[in-house]
Design a protein around this motif. Sequence first.
Motif: not given
Length: 333
Positions: A273-291
């Motif tokens: 679940x956490x990997x899925x959520x991270x994939x969406x944020x990495x794709x759709x936002x410019x948040x740094x990886x740590x955030x």
Amino acid sequence: MSQAHRIVMVGFPPVQLLDIAGPLEVFSIANDKAEASGGPPPYELIVAAARTGPLASTAGVPLFAAVSVYAPIEADTLLLAGGRGARQSVRDTTLMEALARWCEQVPRVGSICTGAFPLAATGVLRQRRATTHWAHFDEFAGLFPDVRIERDALFVCDGKFHTAAGISAGIDFALALVEADLGRRLALEVARELVVFLKRPGGQSQFSAQLAAEVDADDPSRFAELIAWMTDHLAEDLSLDRMAERLAMSPRNFSRRFAAAMKTTPARYVQQLRVDAARRLLTDSDLPVARVAARCGFASAEAMRLAFQRHLRIAPQDFRARFQSAGRTGADD
């Protein structure tokens, strides 16, 4: 675009209906959106086949081919649709030769799903990267050993040649072409109209953890309420004890029943679940990886990197570089 960009979609009977209808609907909605803004329609859409006239589809609903491959017209983009007919067409050397000549003349050439088979049979993909539907990787590799298959890509671009993976990936691919041609804003409007991602997170292993687990689970509804809660609280403590407590069960009993119903452990499911959520944020936002890692409940960016390698065989930074929409500028990771 100063004049309509002509897209010709080639079908091979029986053609996979969605391979043609999905991308053409993307381009058609792009026309509607552009016209609604007071501009001319950016695309001219044409269906072609070996022969003009009715074009049989796998759904039993015929399409109409206005152009013959043997009498090609000028085009800006040439796309080859998949289906049983596409895979069978590679044995027709006369047809493949005609396609090869047409491909040479067109600035942008691509394929949808198993449309990669006739595209490769023309010879234009030799020593190039490409993809096709995952179920036909081995067949494709056997027929075209000089093509480098990318097995986890939704679509691949190598020079002027583009290949898209499974059937619905044709929609992803068409949206990417709209974004390249007309900009991110209009592409987002089209994606919103279709109720799809502009850039779907993940590759051909793109299924969400929830969907993948439900496919394999014996009783997917057994923990549906808990899973919905988990999805909304990924940044919080999702330890075995807390999940068990929420269901008023002992940790041991909860772990056993969850594994029996969902065919995976609670800890592994939480990580998916956490990997899925991270994939969406990495794709759709410019948040740094740590955030991104913190927001999705990972202990650190390194913990997220290890989880990505385990589940997706790719680092978060590489995932972002591959899948983040072209209109974004990369964040400082």
